[in-house]
Enzyme design. Structure first.
Site, PDB file in Angstrom:
ATOM      1  N   HIS A 105       4.369   1.111  -6.185  1.00 39.74           N
ATOM      2  CA  HIS A 105       3.212   0.361  -5.675  1.00 39.74           C
ATOM      3  C   HIS A 105       3.552  -1.136  -5.747  1.00 39.74           C
ATOM      4  O   HIS A 105       3.367  -1.867  -4.776  1.00 39.74           O
ATOM      5  CB  HIS A 105       1.994   0.697  -6.523  1.00 39.74           C
ATOM      6  CG  HIS A 105       0.743  -0.041  -6.152  1.00 39.74           C
ATOM      7  ND1 HIS A 105       0.060   0.187  -4.980  1.00 39.74           N
ATOM      8  CD2 HIS A 105       0.047  -1.007  -6.801  1.00 39.74           C
ATOM      9  CE1 HIS A 105      -1.009  -0.610  -4.938  1.00 39.74           C
ATOM     10  NE2 HIS A 105      -1.029  -1.347  -6.027  1.00 39.74           N
ATOM     11  N   HIS A 119       0.001  -4.021 -13.410  1.00 41.53           N
ATOM     12  CA  HIS A 119       0.716  -4.693 -12.316  1.00 41.53           C
ATOM     13  C   HIS A 119      -0.046  -5.936 -11.879  1.00 41.53           C
ATOM     14  O   HIS A 119      -1.157  -6.179 -12.343  1.00 41.53           O
ATOM     15  CB  HIS A 119       0.987  -3.730 -11.151  1.00 41.53           C
ATOM     16  CG  HIS A 119      -0.226  -3.300 -10.398  1.00 41.53           C
ATOM     17  ND1 HIS A 119      -1.187  -2.464 -10.931  1.00 41.53           N
ATOM     18  CD2 HIS A 119      -0.658  -3.575  -9.130  1.00 41.53           C
ATOM     19  CE1 HIS A 119      -2.134  -2.236 -10.042  1.00 41.53           C
ATOM     20  NE2 HIS A 119      -1.851  -2.915  -8.934  1.00 41.53           N
ATOM     21  N   ASP A 165      -2.354   1.701 -10.301  1.00 37.60           N
ATOM     22  CA  ASP A 165      -2.472   2.130  -8.904  1.00 37.60           C
ATOM     23  C   ASP A 165      -1.304   3.014  -8.481  1.00 37.60           C
ATOM     24  O   ASP A 165      -0.856   2.965  -7.334  1.00 37.60           O
ATOM     25  CB  ASP A 165      -2.530   0.910  -7.967  1.00 37.60           C
ATOM     26  CG  ASP A 165      -3.848   0.167  -8.068  1.00 37.60           C
ATOM     27  OD1 ASP A 165      -4.750   0.627  -8.775  1.00 37.60           O
ATOM     28  OD2 ASP A 165      -3.968  -0.898  -7.420  1.00 37.60           O
ATOM     29  N   HIS A 218      -8.774   3.235  -9.652  1.00 35.93           N
ATOM     30  CA  HIS A 218      -9.703   3.222  -8.518  1.00 35.93           C
ATOM     31  C   HIS A 218     -10.401   4.559  -8.334  1.00 35.93           C
ATOM     32  O   HIS A 218      -9.809   5.618  -8.608  1.00 35.93           O
ATOM     33  CB  HIS A 218      -8.971   2.881  -7.204  1.00 35.93           C
ATOM     34  CG  HIS A 218      -8.509   1.465  -7.112  1.00 35.93           C
ATOM     35  ND1 HIS A 218      -9.288   0.453  -6.609  1.00 35.93           N
ATOM     36  CD2 HIS A 218      -7.341   0.894  -7.481  1.00 35.93           C
ATOM     37  CE1 HIS A 218      -8.616  -0.695  -6.653  1.00 35.93           C
ATOM     38  NE2 HIS A 218      -7.425  -0.452  -7.183  1.00 35.93           N
ATOM     39  N   HIS A 243      -1.537  -7.226  -9.132  1.00 34.76           N
ATOM     40  CA  HIS A 243      -2.582  -7.409  -8.122  1.00 34.76           C
ATOM     41  C   HIS A 243      -3.867  -7.999  -8.731  1.00 34.76           C
ATOM     42  O   HIS A 243      -4.230  -7.696  -9.864  1.00 34.76           O
ATOM     43  CB  HIS A 243      -2.885  -6.086  -7.406  1.00 34.76           C
ATOM     44  CG  HIS A 243      -1.777  -5.680  -6.468  1.00 34.76           C
ATOM     45  ND1 HIS A 243      -1.580  -4.389  -6.066  1.00 34.76           N
ATOM     46  CD2 HIS A 243      -0.809  -6.425  -5.870  1.00 34.76           C
ATOM     47  CE1 HIS A 243      -0.526  -4.339  -5.240  1.00 34.76           C
ATOM     48  NE2 HIS A 243      -0.046  -5.569  -5.115  1.00 34.76           N
ATOM     49  N   ASP A 302      -7.030  -7.571  -8.406  1.00 31.74           N
ATOM     50  CA  ASP A 302      -8.112  -6.728  -8.929  1.00 31.74           C
ATOM     51  C   ASP A 302      -7.771  -6.142 -10.301  1.00 31.74           C
ATOM     52  O   ASP A 302      -8.594  -5.475 -10.921  1.00 31.74           O
ATOM     53  CB  ASP A 302      -8.489  -5.615  -7.927  1.00 31.74           C
ATOM     54  CG  ASP A 302      -7.340  -4.696  -7.589  1.00 31.74           C
ATOM     55  OD1 ASP A 302      -6.213  -5.182  -7.377  1.00 31.74           O
ATOM     56  OD2 ASP A 302      -7.564  -3.464  -7.525  1.00 31.74           O
ATOM     57  N   HIS A 303      -6.557  -6.408 -10.792  1.00 33.67           N
ATOM     58  CA  HIS A 303      -6.136  -5.909 -12.105  1.00 33.67           C
ATOM     59  C   HIS A 303      -5.955  -7.032 -13.127  1.00 33.67           C
ATOM     60  O   HIS A 303      -5.944  -6.765 -14.328  1.00 33.67           O
ATOM     61  CB  HIS A 303      -4.836  -5.101 -11.973  1.00 33.67           C
ATOM     62  CG  HIS A 303      -5.007  -3.902 -11.087  1.00 33.67           C
ATOM     63  ND1 HIS A 303      -5.064  -2.618 -11.580  1.00 33.67           N
ATOM     64  CD2 HIS A 303      -5.197  -3.803  -9.745  1.00 33.67           C
ATOM     65  CE1 HIS A 303      -5.274  -1.780 -10.568  1.00 33.67           C
ATOM     66  NE2 HIS A 303      -5.350  -2.474  -9.452  1.00 33.67           N
TER      67      HIS A 303
HETATM   68 FE    FE Z   1      -5.826  -1.954  -7.487  1.00 36.75          FE
HETATM   69 ZN    ZN Z   2      -2.699  -2.583  -6.916  1.00 36.62          ZN
END
Ligand code: FE
Ligand code: ZN
Length: 284
Positions: A139, A83, A158, A196, A85, A87-88
């Site tokens: 999400h 996805h 996530d 995570h 985001h 951090d990905h």
């Molecule tokens: Fe994340």
């Molecule tokens: Zn995420």
């Protein structure tokens, strides 16, 4: 050459190797390994290794991936994105430019993705075998998961966490509930590779939802030991998750009862209970 540990009977097989960081390597088959590369505060960038080639899921930080590739002398063949985001996907551009991997990902307007996936696709990745793509919105709007039936690995970003699930940023509770149901339908021996390390906090919530759940108690003890030793709590077997993850247990009377009590009304099994649990966890 690094020697990898033999798998334990329960398939967990996590052992710390003498590398610059205490990486935990999971031997998935005779020739394939999985490693959770720690990044940021609590992210794992999952990497599959087969005969000198690497596949990385959600490369949030290019430097973390680079260090691993260099240390292990690996060629980066594939990037799989779950996805959009940051951090990905944060390291996607840099890694793409430097290594020219093949990049798969969802239809979420992410720069650098060469093959857009919507769920339902079956990929065949050279050296890594068969990969099923699952649509798991909730999400984010078009979140996807990657399931490798042969080493029984699930990369679910996530959406499903150990003892928990992702927050609803773009999707509805109904979408997330359906997504979790489709993940829960995978085989018991599936090793869930979440993005995570939220397990301990999730278990605190699970303990309030189901105080008397023995499997949850056992998992809490296991995770406390792993974390004290600096090891990830992941991957975790899906069959194990089903026994204590409250979000996979929305039809269990004790869970429905606790969610109803918190919501102040009698809730039905399934979606109504899930919706109440997710809202409860948001303010927990
Ligand atoms: Fe994340
Ligand atoms: Zn995420």
């Amino acid at each position: 050459m690094v020697r990898y540990p033999e798998p334990t009977p329960d398939g967990s097989c996590l052992e710390t190797l003498p590398l610059s960081k205490p990486y935990s390597i999971l031997r998935t088959t005779m020739t394939m390994q999985a490693v959770a590369l720690p990044a940021f505060r609590d992210n794992y960038l999952w990497c599959l290794v087969h005969e000198g080639r690497a596949l990385v899921v959600d490369p949030g930080d290019a430097a973390v991936v680079e260090q691993w590739l260099k240390e292990q002398q690996l060629h980066l063949s594939y990037l799989l994105i779950t996805h959009h985001h940051a951090d990905h996907i944060g390291g996607l551009g840099e890694l793409l430019e430097r290594h020219q991997p093949v990049v798969y990902g969802p239809d979420e307007g992410i720069a650098g993705i060469q093959h857009i996936l919507r769920g339902g696709e079956a990929l065949s990745l050279d050296g890594f075998g068969h990969v099923d793509v699952l649509a798991i919105p909730g999400h984010t709007r078009a979140h996807i998961a990657y399931y490798l039936p042969e080493p029984a690995l699930l990369f679910c970003g996530d959406t499903l966490f150990s003892a928990g699930c992702g927050r609803l940023f773009e999707g509805t509770p109904a979408q997330m509930y359906q997504s979790l149901q489709s993940l829960a339908a995978l085989p018991d021996e599936t090793r869930v590779c979440c993005s995570h390390e939220y397990t301990e906090a999730n278990l605190h919530f699970a303990a309030v939802v189901e105080p008397d759940n023995r499997s949850r108690q056992a998992r809490s003890e296991e995770v406390a030991l792993l974390r004290a030793a600096g090891k990830p709590s992941l991957p975790v077997l899906l069959g194990q998750e089903r026994r204590y993850n409250p979000f996979l247990r929305c039809a269990v009377p004790a869970v429905i009862q606790q969610a109803s009590q918190e919501a102040g009304q009698a809730l039905g099994a399934g979606l109504a209970t899930f919706t109440a649990l997710r809202a409860w966890k948001d303010r927990f």
